[in-house]
Design a protein around this motif. Sequence first.
Motif, PDB file in Angstrom:
ATOM      1  N   GLU A 130       9.265   2.454  -5.289  1.00  0.00           N
ATOM      2  CA  GLU A 130       9.962   2.104  -4.043  1.00  0.00           C
ATOM      3  C   GLU A 130       9.415   1.370  -3.233  1.00  0.00           C
ATOM      4  O   GLU A 130       7.894   1.239  -3.021  1.00  0.00           O
ATOM      5  N   VAL A 131       9.680   0.333  -2.453  1.00  0.00           N
ATOM      6  CA  VAL A 131       9.240  -0.626  -1.685  1.00  0.00           C
ATOM      7  C   VAL A 131      10.084  -0.428  -0.395  1.00  0.00           C
ATOM      8  O   VAL A 131      11.404  -0.904  -0.268  1.00  0.00           O
ATOM      9  N   ILE A 132       9.330  -0.092   0.781  1.00  0.00           N
ATOM     10  CA  ILE A 132       9.997  -0.130   1.922  1.00  0.00           C
ATOM     11  C   ILE A 132      10.243  -1.529   2.681  1.00  0.00           C
ATOM     12  O   ILE A 132       9.086  -2.205   2.672  1.00  0.00           O
ATOM     13  N   THR A 178       7.641   6.152  -3.162  1.00  0.00           N
ATOM     14  CA  THR A 178       7.287   4.957  -2.377  1.00  0.00           C
ATOM     15  C   THR A 178       5.936   4.511  -2.738  1.00  0.00           C
ATOM     16  O   THR A 178       4.962   5.398  -2.989  1.00  0.00           O
ATOM     17  N   LYS A 179       5.799   3.107  -3.036  1.00  0.00           N
ATOM     18  CA  LYS A 179       4.557   2.697  -3.373  1.00  0.00           C
ATOM     19  C   LYS A 179       3.842   1.624  -2.466  1.00  0.00           C
ATOM     20  O   LYS A 179       2.598   1.448  -2.096  1.00  0.00           O
ATOM     21  N   VAL A 180       4.802   0.937  -1.980  1.00  0.00           N
ATOM     22  CA  VAL A 180       4.516  -0.362  -1.093  1.00  0.00           C
ATOM     23  C   VAL A 180       5.489  -0.481   0.197  1.00  0.00           C
ATOM     24  O   VAL A 180       6.702  -0.101   0.102  1.00  0.00           O
ATOM     25  N   VAL A 181       4.874  -0.992   1.228  1.00  0.00           N
ATOM     26  CA  VAL A 181       5.510  -1.195   2.495  1.00  0.00           C
ATOM     27  C   VAL A 181       5.464  -2.723   2.671  1.00  0.00           C
ATOM     28  O   VAL A 181       4.381  -3.113   2.719  1.00  0.00           O
ATOM     29  N   LEU A 182       6.577  -3.390   3.093  1.00  0.00           N
ATOM     30  CA  LEU A 182       6.443  -4.731   3.209  1.00  0.00           C
ATOM     31  C   LEU A 182       6.428  -4.956   4.908  1.00  0.00           C
ATOM     32  O   LEU A 182       6.897  -4.291   5.692  1.00  0.00           O
ATOM     33  N   VAL A 207      -2.424   3.750   5.305  1.00  0.00           N
ATOM     34  CA  VAL A 207      -3.707   4.188   4.653  1.00  0.00           C
ATOM     35  C   VAL A 207      -3.685   5.706   4.549  1.00  0.00           C
ATOM     36  O   VAL A 207      -4.038   6.203   3.463  1.00  0.00           O
ATOM     37  N   GLU A 208      -2.939   6.354   5.566  1.00  0.00           N
ATOM     38  CA  GLU A 208      -2.702   7.958   5.399  1.00  0.00           C
ATOM     39  C   GLU A 208      -2.105   8.423   4.372  1.00  0.00           C
ATOM     40  O   GLU A 208      -2.487   9.388   3.811  1.00  0.00           O
ATOM     41  N   HIS A 209      -1.123   7.577   4.050  1.00  0.00           N
ATOM     42  CA  HIS A 209      -0.204   7.909   2.703  1.00  0.00           C
ATOM     43  C   HIS A 209      -0.606   7.279   1.631  1.00  0.00           C
ATOM     44  O   HIS A 209       0.226   7.477   0.534  1.00  0.00           O
ATOM     45  N   GLY A 210      -1.613   6.579   1.669  1.00  0.00           N
ATOM     46  CA  GLY A 210      -2.026   5.993   0.404  1.00  0.00           C
ATOM     47  C   GLY A 210      -1.130   4.746  -0.322  1.00  0.00           C
ATOM     48  O   GLY A 210      -1.019   4.578  -1.336  1.00  0.00           O
ATOM     49  N   LEU A 211      -0.381   4.188   0.823  1.00  0.00           N
ATOM     50  CA  LEU A 211       0.731   3.180   0.289  1.00  0.00           C
ATOM     51  C   LEU A 211      -0.079   1.704   0.330  1.00  0.00           C
ATOM     52  O   LEU A 211      -1.092   1.432   1.124  1.00  0.00           O
ATOM     53  N   TRP A 212       0.439   0.911  -0.743  1.00  0.00           N
ATOM     54  CA  TRP A 212       0.169  -0.525  -0.574  1.00  0.00           C
ATOM     55  C   TRP A 212       0.745  -1.188   0.494  1.00  0.00           C
ATOM     56  O   TRP A 212       2.069  -0.562   0.915  1.00  0.00           O
ATOM     57  N   VAL A 213       0.534  -2.360   0.926  1.00  0.00           N
ATOM     58  CA  VAL A 213       1.140  -3.134   1.901  1.00  0.00           C
ATOM     59  C   VAL A 213       1.167  -4.538   1.593  1.00  0.00           C
ATOM     60  O   VAL A 213      -0.019  -5.196   0.832  1.00  0.00           O
ATOM     61  N   ARG A 240      -7.856  -2.709   3.069  1.00  0.00           N
ATOM     62  CA  ARG A 240      -8.223  -4.252   2.172  1.00  0.00           C
ATOM     63  C   ARG A 240      -8.016  -3.750   0.890  1.00  0.00           C
ATOM     64  O   ARG A 240      -7.616  -4.698  -0.038  1.00  0.00           O
ATOM     65  N   ASP A 241      -8.277  -2.356   0.381  1.00  0.00           N
ATOM     66  CA  ASP A 241      -8.370  -2.440  -1.099  1.00  0.00           C
ATOM     67  C   ASP A 241      -6.788  -2.339  -1.470  1.00  0.00           C
ATOM     68  O   ASP A 241      -6.567  -2.237  -2.797  1.00  0.00           O
TER      69      ASP A 241
END
Length: 412
Positions: A130-132, A178-182, A207-213, A240-241
């Motif tokens: 999922e991507v928010i 959820t993996k990514v937030v836009l 960062v707190e939830h280990g999500l990609w942005v 950044r990672d």
Amino acid sequence: MSAATPSAQSATDRRVSARIGAISESATLAVDAKAKALKAAGRPVIGFGAGEPDFPTPDYIVDAAVEACRNPKFHRYTPAGGLPELKAAIAAKTLRDSGYEVDASQVLVTNGGKQAIYEAFAAVLDPGDEVIVPAPYWTTYPESIRLAGGVPVEVVADETTGYRVSVEQLEAARTERTKVVLFVSPSNPTGAVYGPAETEAIGRWAVEHGLWVLTDEIYEHLVYGDAAFTSLPAVVPELRDKCLVVNGVAKTYAMTGWRVGWIIGPKDIVKAATNLQSHATSNVNNVAQAAALAAVSGDLSAVAEMRAAFDRRRQTIVRMLNEIDGVVCPVPEGAFYVYPSVKALLGREIRGRRPQNSVELAALILDEAEVAVVPGEAFGTPGYLRLSYALGDEDLVEGVSRLQKLLAEATA
């Protein structure tokens, strides 16, 4: 031979694949194409549809392209990930403009921002991830997510919050999938700009939830008044990672037709996206890359001139739209769009028609006023219209004057 099962029969008879058939046409490009077709047929249509500066590409950039055309080295294949000198220049430009230090190996040059967005999502998403997606959103985001196998999850903001979503809203939408937030600031279609504190809060939540942005910075230089652009990985370096930055030359340098964008991210993700591009398109047009190199390496004086014109037009269009009864137009802080609410006009009679949604209202406006606008349904929020103020001053005033005249006729 046994008869085919219904599912097999359906798959056999399907001419367009389900994956591609599910993709809708770009609404903004469709509106722009229709406006141009009507103009070609002799109708005096004014188009507010496409997000395209009316300025020519600056001369020094065009000169660099002309010189590149004559250089035999650009007549051949070049690395799929981009010219090394352009990747280095993009890294230097990113430090200069965003305060974000990256290496050239973290850059992939793409065929415009759209390819960058798709390849970025394709490199990190697995089926069902999922991507928010904050809404209103640009039409391409959810389609790119779906094409990459992901699932867009919309989080809606409206004019009462300046079209900005909160961390609380994002958290409410977060699931175990959820993996990514836009993150998009300045925003298309609303012109919303997140302040430094809001940007940092969203980054630290990710960062707190280990999500990609995935952060789209294409409008970084188009901010007005007291608003300021804030680069998410610059204010939250811990991200950044797991951060992918998408950008390009289209809006800043009036280069929409040159088709040069880029991805900045962790080396392994950029390498994966480069592998994808090596099979999909190979290298970006070399002449366009040479033009982009001149653009990102040069100063920002031409950009400043365009921004001043956009700012003037921004103030004019907001004032004129808010003079229309039933239209509420917040003041955008960035990009070159306004996103007025037209909910109060829906259901009212205008020249014998009662539009029930913003799609019908946009069609009525095109038919009766010969003005092309994009309905809010294209951006995930019905009841609004998007108008670009990147067109010339005279056309802008004439187009909104037509809207004022037409919509003044609305009756209960």
